[in-house]
Design an enzyme around this catalytic site. Sequence first.
Site, PDB file in Angstrom:
ATOM      1  NE  ARG A  53      -2.972   0.319   3.175  1.00 50.70           N
ATOM      2  CZ  ARG A  53      -2.379   0.496   4.334  1.00 50.70           C
ATOM      3  NH1 ARG A  53      -1.584   1.670   4.413  1.00 50.70           N
ATOM      4  NH2 ARG A  53      -2.383  -0.431   5.399  1.00 50.70           N
ATOM      5  CG  ASP A 179     -10.442  15.654 -15.392  1.00 56.64           C
ATOM      6  OD1 ASP A 179      -9.737  14.874 -16.357  1.00 56.64           O
ATOM      7  OD2 ASP A 179     -11.234  14.970 -14.948  1.00 56.64           O
ATOM      8  CE  LYS A 204     -12.747   7.183 -18.639  1.00 58.50           C
ATOM      9  NZ  LYS A 204     -13.034   8.450 -18.091  1.00 58.50           N
TER      10      LYS A 204
HETATM   11  C1  PLP Z   1     -13.601   8.863 -16.843  1.00 57.35           C
HETATM   12  C2  PLP Z   1     -13.428  10.051 -16.207  1.00 57.35           C
HETATM   13  C3  PLP Z   1     -13.100  10.503 -14.945  1.00 57.35           C
HETATM   14  C4  PLP Z   1     -13.432   9.484 -13.841  1.00 57.35           C
HETATM   15  O1  PLP Z   1     -12.308   8.246 -14.047  1.00 57.35           O
HETATM   16  P1  PLP Z   1     -12.515   6.833 -13.461  1.00 57.35           P
HETATM   17  O2  PLP Z   1     -11.374   6.279 -13.813  1.00 57.35           O
HETATM   18  O3  PLP Z   1     -13.817   6.385 -14.528  1.00 57.35           O
HETATM   19  O4  PLP Z   1     -12.796   6.829 -12.070  1.00 57.35           O
HETATM   20  C5  PLP Z   1     -12.710  11.697 -14.521  1.00 57.35           C
HETATM   21  N1  PLP Z   1     -12.471  12.665 -15.461  1.00 57.35           N
HETATM   22  C6  PLP Z   1     -12.997  12.490 -17.041  1.00 57.35           C
HETATM   23  C7  PLP Z   1     -12.838  13.791 -17.821  1.00 57.35           C
HETATM   24  C8  PLP Z   1     -13.196  11.268 -17.259  1.00 57.35           C
HETATM   25  O5  PLP Z   1     -13.546  11.211 -18.563  1.00 57.35           O
END
Ligand code: PLP
Length: 387
Positions: A53, A179, A204
Amino acid sequence: MTESTAEGFATRAIHAGQAFDPTTGAVVPPIYQSSTFVQDGVGGLRGGYEYGRSGNPTRTSLETVLAALEGGDRAFAFASGLAAEDALLRSALRPGDHLVLGNDVYGGTHRLIQRIHGDWGIRNTAVDLTDLDAVRTALATDGTKLLWIETPSNPLMKISDIAALAELGYAAGALVVVDNTFASPALQQPLALGADVVVHSTTKYLGGHSDVIGGALVLREGELAEKVGFQQFAAGAIAAPMESWLTVRGIKTLDVRLRRHSENAQAIAEALVGHPAVENVYYPGLPTHPGHELAARQMSAFGGMLSVALKGGPDAARRFVESTAVFQLAESLGGVESLIGYPSEMTHASVRGTELEVPANVVRLSVGIEDVRDLLADVEQALERRG
Ligand SMILES: *Cc1c(COP(=O)(O)O)cnc(C)c1O
């Protein structure tokens, strides 16, 4: 890390944190699928690893390459994008604090901030990030500690000005968070534009093959990095070794993938413009997109995500997403394979009836890296059948 940031992006993506295994010479660092590490006498750690962890060499290799790609000092890898976001919010905010976020951020981000952190006393104001006056006003709210930016936004691909927003955030004493999931560091570098923290869903583009869920935070050395490290260790939402390894593997081709994603998306966007079934195309690579010039300045290409509003309303949108063959109907984005989604009933179902609601005739495409003529033919045949 200073040494590796001098190298080009594609070189860093392949080599940062990926030194060959000294014991066997294996070119690819192994998956250290181990929960604990033997000590040479009490406290005698080999390479600083103690318990999985607090640290694992495979996770370290991912965190090292992520920091090198975003131009940060430290990166922390988590079990999901939302786990990363949650750790950041808990590190940076205290009950009673206020944050400002875009009114079209990822639905899960909104849900986390509104429903989880809202219950713990974090106040928020959602604003249009392209309206700098509105952002300035919202930032003036008492107790504002954080500005949350997402660009391009999901699913309408709005572009907001990271450098200008970072200045406003800085002037207001707020931590500036971007983000960067949709652009990836291959196309956009928020820390260089003045942001304090970069957030990723590595699920992604970074992973890039739709085979892993993960998230990350990248930031500079300092007090916040220490707090985030402590959250990661103490709350424990870490990226597992296998997931870390898959993400590292994906990252090696990030640069070439994003170029191809962008070329394919541009071709599809151009083909959709003026199609008799299409009301509007949302893609920053189109000169008619309101954020086109800003995107051209702020990003090195326009990315693989685009949305399209259909003339025939919700029925036509639903028919369209159910009629493609190469584009598969699924949530998520950023993989090598093309995906199509219907935001108002899929990714954005949780924000229906709020200010984040997406029009019901909008379809979102995550354009993959297949042959572009197959993608164009698929979109074309699906539009014919939209009814
Ligand atoms: C998918 C996504 C998230 C969340 O991520 P997870 O891996 O599904 O928890 C946050 N921000 C954006 C822009 C996303 O496309």
